[in-house]
Design an enzyme around this catalytic site. Structure first.
Site, PDB file in Angstrom:
ATOM      1  CG  ASP A 198      14.789   3.665   1.635  1.00  0.00           C
ATOM      2  OD1 ASP A 198      14.849   2.486   2.022  1.00  0.00           O
ATOM      3  OD2 ASP A 198      14.032   4.041   0.725  1.00  0.00           O
ATOM      4  CE  LYS A 224      11.929  -3.653  -1.102  1.00  0.00           C
ATOM      5  NZ  LYS A 224      11.494  -3.474  -2.498  1.00  0.00           N
TER       6      LYS A 224
END
Length: 404
Positions: A198, A224
């Site tokens: 991840d 992000k």
């Protein structure tokens, strides 16, 4: 050295006020802010060539298709995937993980073992629990120590010939720990296990070379890395993506449909059913262009300075404890003040225009490990300043005074 004050001008939201105070945005681990350069790409899409892709012969459709597939190639090159069709557009990291978890339902059986780390986000726990419930496989946990570091000797002991999958975040969203994923991947492969990393929290801070890592799956969310929400990517080695069945059925993911039988499209379309977030995919590529234009070495240096300075200043506050003190960590500080609930601190900081995150950060097992209800999390990006750290520290001092 970055000219941070110049870079801040790229972000319109950083000019606003909250509760009459200049915004100090320190919730970057939840989502980064979006520069004007990416906003302009989003606007241009809807103003100039908004059309569905891959299907139309008209000019707008072809232009949208070209830009969307160019973005896929940008992402491929950024993460050094061997082939562009190893990049699957998704709605984000959670969607990406679920594609893999669903696909392995047909490859996992009772008696098989799945390993996850103790510091995972819920999105990298729940899908595997669901997979184990469906298949009878057993979920095992790689433990961590008080510093927020994985116990790699225990990990080695947990690996067996029954281990089929290993899942770990590259960087912990709650603690900032940078996990030793190279070692995790290498050891998993010695027992024939596949590995999913991840990369949601890692992508803003460093560039993962998926070929060098030899990772089987790697996931990222665009929001992000200065991109929009609702779009992300799943990298998967071609051999694995070919083994996994489609996650969803619908348009675009088919080669031929009859009422008797349907055949599936080749990669990457096999996993991209329906009309995608076209604008989001294009903007994802633009966001990586922006980040690479700054340079990830420069970003890392800037964020390390912020982390070191903020850590030093916050630890001068009596009763403040930082959770996550790994030797290798990124610009995330999770902390509490003795006797004060983190939500109360966060609420006062908000009144001062300071945006932090409070709670368990979708990582409740970590909070259970430390026997706390949650933390205050300040997470820094390259567009933050040392002056903003000072504002945070003074805000925490004020909150402590008001709540003690």
């Amino acid at each position: 050295m970055l000219d941070v004050l110049k870079l801040r001008k790229d972000f319109p939201i950083l000019k606003r006020e909250v509760n009459g105070k200049p915004l100090v945005y320190l919730d970057n681990a939840a989502t980064s802010q979006t520069p004007q350069q990416v906003i302009d790409v989003i606007t241009a899409y809807y103003q100039n060539y908004n059309a569905n892709i891959h299907r139309g012969v008209h000019a707008l459709s072809q232009e949208a298709t070209d830009k969307y597939e160019q973005a896929r190639i940008k992402i491929q090159k950024h993460f050094n995937a061997a082939k562009s069709h190893e990049i699957i557009f998704t709605s984000g990291t959670t969607h990406s993980i679920n594609i893999v978890a669903n696909g392995f339902s047909s490859l996992i059986k009772k008696g098989d073992e799945i390993l996850v780390s103790a510091m995972e986000h819920h999105s990298n726990i729940v899908p595997w629990q669901m997979l184990c419930e469906r298949t009878g496989a057993e979920l095992k946990v790689i433990p961590m120590n008080q510093d927020g570091e994985l116990l790699m000797d225990v990990y080695s002991e947990l690996l067996t010939n029954q281990t089929k999958l290993v899942f770990c975040n590259h960087i912990s969203n709650a603690l900032g720990t940078i996990n030793p994923i190279e070692e995790i991947i290498e050891k998993a492969h010695t027992v024939g296990a596949a590995v999913l990393i991840d990369g949601a929290q890692a992508a803003p801070h460093l560039v993962a070379d998926v070929q060098k890592l030899d990772v089987d799956f790697y996931t990222v969310s665009a929001h992000k890395v200065c991109g929009p929400t609702g779009v992300g990517m799943l990298f998967g080695k071609e051999e694995w993506l070919n083994k996994l069945p489609p996650y969803q059925g619908g348009g675009e993911m088919i080669a031929e449909v009859t009422f008797e039988k349907t055949t599936y499209a080749d990669l990457p379309h096999k996993f991209e059913a329906g009309t995608p977030n076209i604008c989001g995919g294009i903007a994802f590529g633009a966001a990586l262009d922006y980040m690479n234009g700054i340079g990830f070495d420069a970003i890392a240096s800037c964020e390390h300075e912020l982390l070191e300075y903020a850590t030093q200043k916050l630890l001068q506050i009596e009763g403040l404890k930082i959770y996550g003190t790994a030797k290798e960590k990124t610009s995330v500080i999770s902390f509490n003040i003795e006797g004060i609930h983190p939500y109360d601190i966060g609420s006062i900081l908000d009144k001062l225009g300071i945006a932090v995150r409070t709670g368990h950060h979708c990582a409740q097992p970590i909070m259970d490990f430390y026997k706390i209800p949650g933390t205050v999390r300040a997470s820094f990006s390259f567009y933050n300043t040392l002056d903003e750290v000072n504002v945070l520290v003074e805000g925490v001092k004020r909150a402590k005074m008001m709540l003690s």
